[in-house]
Scaffold this active site. Structure first.
Site, mmCIF file in Angstrom:
data_model
loop_
_atom_site.group_PDB
_atom_site.id
_atom_site.type_symbol
_atom_site.label_atom_id
_atom_site.label_comp_id
_atom_site.label_asym_id
_atom_site.label_seq_id
_atom_site.Cartn_x
_atom_site.Cartn_y
_atom_site.Cartn_z
ATOM 1 N N HIS A 112 2.530 5.031 -1.592
ATOM 2 C CA HIS A 112 1.217 5.471 -1.095
ATOM 3 C C HIS A 112 1.149 6.973 -0.827
ATOM 4 C CE1 HIS A 112 -0.254 1.445 -0.842
ATOM 5 N NE2 HIS A 112 0.555 1.074 0.125
ATOM 6 N N HIS A 119 0.146 -4.038 -2.584
ATOM 7 C CA HIS A 119 -0.790 -2.923 -2.430
ATOM 8 C C HIS A 119 -0.734 -2.011 -3.652
ATOM 9 C CE1 HIS A 119 0.548 -4.000 1.722
ATOM 10 N NE2 HIS A 119 -0.762 -3.971 1.927
#
Length: 306
Positions: free
Chosen positions: A124, A162
């Site tokens: 991320h 994710h």
């Protein structure tokens, strides 16, 4: 096939706080599972990434700010999910350094396969900001190190629950870097949505909450593997997040260890065709300790057997 394992106990010193999902026990569970499996692993102590290596991907101003923000005591919040404790900067440098070491060893022909047991995760972290438990982009840093070592076309396959927004952002404008992701949608961080226009070297395959092995394998078979074979990578890198497991508390997908084994075998097959069997895998998410330990054990065994 023996496998190189890169890790460091100092990554346990990254302490985001009581009750945080990305806790030190995750790494302990992974290493215990690998020890208990009695595998032919060659364990190497990770070195920290240098500032120059970090600056291949992250702007110097951000790197400087991260070094200056490292707290001498207590904790500081980077965002609502991402924290730094006194040991966090060193842990993040070691996590990135693990991945860099692994690809450099592969590029030199010292090993064909490697697994990096690391924390904090990295997928991320965007070029200009840490986020989502991640401080530096471990995989993107390793991809640039691989290119510097002569492996030009790098593919990263990310099966974390994710979407790896940070990795994708860093790869988006470079057609020599392939990024493919299966992930739950809609879900954090809100990227990788259906219908977005993407270059051919970016393949996002969003799956709904509740999707399990059949949907995951179909996405791989119909879209991911054909695109990856067409790309013909020099190195296959796996962003190995295990939070799409049916027992994970953060996601709502329904994968099992058997699905991770199947995906690993498929990716090793691509590597055998195009990459001289070179595969490097690094840990991303996975927050149920038992499911994480079982999944990593199954994944590593598949890396060694395929």
């Amino acid at each position: 096939m023996s496998l190189a394992l890169y890790t460091h106990d100092a990554m346990l010193d990254h302490r985001p706080g009581e009750g945080h999902p990305e806790r030190p026990e995750r790494l302990g569970a992974v290493l215990d599972a690998l020890d208990d499996a009695d595998l032919d692993l060659r364990r190497f102590e990770a070195r920290p990434a240098t500032r120059a290596e970090i600056e291949r991907v992250h702007p110097a101003a951000l790197v400087k700010a991260m070094f200056e923000a490292s707290p001498p005591s207590g904790r500081i919040a980077i965002d609502a999910d991402t924290w730094m404790s006194p040991g966090s900067l060193n842990a993040a440098l070691l996590a990135a350094g693990s991945a860099i070491q692994a690809v450099e060893a592969v590029a030199r022909g010292e090993t064909l396969r490697a697994f990096c047991a690391v924390r904090p995760p990295g997928h991320h972290a965007e070029p200009g900001r840490p986020m989502g438990f991640c401080l530096f982009s471990n995989v993107a840093l390793a991809a640039r190190a691989a290119q510097a070592a002569g492996l030009c076309r790098i593919a990263v396959i990310d099966f974390d629950v994710h979407h790896g927004n940070g990795t994708e952002a860093m790869f988006f404008s470079d057609p020599a870097l392939f990024y493919g992701s299966t992930h739950q949608w809609p879900f954090y961080p809100g990227t990788g949505r259906p219908g977005e226009r993407r270059p051919e070297h970016i393949v996002d395959l969003p799956l709904p909450a509740g999707a399990g092995g059949p949907e995951f394998r179909k996405a791989f078979t119909d879209a991911m593997l054909p695109a990856l074979n067409a790309f013909r990578p020099d190195l296959v890198f796996i962003s190995a997040g295990f939070d799409a497991h049916q027992d994970d508390p953060l996601g709502q997908m329904r994968l099992t260890e058997a699905d991770y084994v199947w995906a690993t075998e498929m990716l090793c097959g691509v590597a055998a065709r195009h990459s001289g069997s070179r595969v490097v895998s690094t840990l991303e998410g996975g927050y149920d300790l038992d499911a994480l330990a079982r999944s990593v054990g199954a994944h590593v065994k598949a890396l060694m057997a395929a």
